[in-house]
Design a protein around this motif. Structure first.
Motif, short mmCIF file in Angstrom:
data_model
loop_
_atom_site.label_atom_id
_atom_site.label_comp_id
_atom_site.label_asym_id
_atom_site.label_seq_id
_atom_site.Cartn_x
_atom_site.Cartn_y
_atom_site.Cartn_z
N TYR A 148 -25.32 22.63 110.78
CA TYR A 148 -24.64 21.78 110.60
C TYR A 148 -24.46 20.36 111.50
N LEU A 149 -24.06 19.59 110.16
CA LEU A 149 -23.90 17.58 110.27
C LEU A 149 -22.27 17.62 110.80
N ARG A 216 -23.10 12.19 113.10
CA ARG A 216 -24.85 13.01 112.77
C ARG A 216 -24.88 13.92 113.66
N CYS A 217 -24.16 14.40 113.85
CA CYS A 217 -24.65 15.73 115.17
C CYS A 217 -24.53 16.68 114.65
N PHE A 218 -25.88 17.57 115.16
CA PHE A 218 -26.39 18.73 114.83
C PHE A 218 -26.51 19.50 115.33
#
Length: 379
Positions: A148-149, A216-218
């Protein structure tokens, strides 16, 4: 109906109280800085960071009532309520959902670190426009290949400045409402996470709190807690533990506070007699005792229901209101009993008041708890 504690429970309470008193019993300076990792590890080494975590991962495997009793002993012997709160937030709002909902791939590693205190956890749910109204989160988690982002900002995350793991909640399907929120246990080391400076607060000053921003943290899918869309239910589950067990720390604070007031009323003399001989003081202390014991019974019952797997929403709300309001009322009375000395920092009395006020706000405000109670009685 048995209102007595077992021999094992009494011994555990006494042992924790003695160990905490030896390590943390000295009143911290009035300008107490935020807690350090060595202080955190010292509390964890007493077993406090893993009270209700499975024994196979280094925890003690305790139920809700026994966890609450241990936290009450912690709160009674430790005058730094900020440290008590920080550890409770780590254990109940973060470790409990990891315990009950993390996948097999990460569950063991995370729980072992949380129980030992090698990992410090922060709970990041609250946003600027989603405090009590947690159903309207702005933070999103967009499903992508392998995970998830995350995008969004959390406005108040206790322990965040020193955290290694952030338990957070984000919208994965806006159209699904309650079923469109998902929960994640996010390692702090991932790219795209930034933590703001610690807040300056009224009380609980040693527990650092700050904003947390995701850009935009994966987040790999293995860090999803439960299933997609299960986040709201997971959050409510963790709140059941937090609203019951965490507030046992305030029972401990009030118990210690009452002892201080009784001792002061015996020793302080005015107009040729002990001030405890005046009804204005003795009746105030009697009221403090009544509020403490009533709150204690409500909290123990809520924890017992939680252990029994029975419905507990109304009872945890009642306990949360009773404990938090008693803590504030008793602290105001303590200031009055100590008079001018209670207004000065060296006695620690004014700090008890400042540390008690936020109890009526976090874990769901007192007004929200009353809404829950009204709903449960049929309104």
């Amino acid at each position: 109906m048995d209102f007595d504690l077992s021999v094992a429970q009494r011994k555990r309470f006494a042992d924790i109280g003695s160990a905490v008193l030896e390590r943390f019993g000295e009143l911290p300076p009035a300008t107490r800085p935020q807690l350090t990792r060595p202080e955190w590890k010292a509390a964890a080494d007493l077993g406090l960071a893993g009270l209700c975590l499975p024994a196979e991962y280094g925890g003690q495997g305790l139920g809700a009532l026994d966890t609450a009793l241990c936290l009450e002993a912690f709160g009674r012997s430790c005058p730094d309520t900020g440290l008590v709160f920080a550890l409770c937030a780590h254990l109940l709002a973060c470790a409990v959902p990891v315990r009950d909902f993390a996948g097999d791939e990460v569950r063991g590693t995370l729980l072992s670190g949380l129980a030992s205190g090698d990992l410090i956890a922060a709970n990041a749910m609250t946003e600027d426009d989603a405090g009590s109204d947690v159903g309207h989160l702005a933070t999103t988690a967009q499903p992508v290949d392998g995970g998830y982002l995350l995008d969004g900002e959390k406005s108040f995350a206790s322990n965040a400045p020193i955290a290694d793991l952030i338990v957070t909640y984000a919208v994965t399907d806006r159209s699904a409402g309650f079923l469109g929120i998902s929960a994640f246990a996010v390692p702090r080391e991932l790219d795209g996470i930034s933590v703001g400076p610690p807040f300056s607060k009224m009380g609980l000053s040693s527990c650092p709190a700050a904003r947390v921003r995701f850009e935009r943290c994966f987040v790999p899918r293995r860090y999803l807690l439960g299933e997609d869309g299960g986040g709201a239910a997971i959050f409510q589950h963790s709140m059941g533990w937090e609203r019951s067990c965490l507030f046992a720390g305030y029972l401990g604070l009030m118990d210690r506070q009452l002892e201080q007031c009784v001792e002061h009323a015996r020793e302080r003399r005015q107009f040729g007699r002990r001030i405890g001989g005046f009804q204005a003081v003795s009746h105030r202390i009697a009221g403090m005792k009544q509020r403490l014991e009533g709150a204690r019974l409500l909290l123990y019952r809520a924890c017992w229901l939680l252990d029994e797997g029975r419905e507990h929403v109304e009872q945890t709300a009642l306990a949360k209101v009773a404990v938090s309001e008693a803590a504030v009322a008793n602290s105001l009375d303590a200031v009055q009993i100590f008079g001018g000395a209670g207004y000065l920092s060296p006695t620690g009395i004014e700090r008890q008041l400042r540390d008690s006020v936020p109890a009526m706000i976090f874990s769901g405000t007192t007004d929200i708890q009353r809404e829950l109670i009204a709903r449960e009685v049929g309104l």
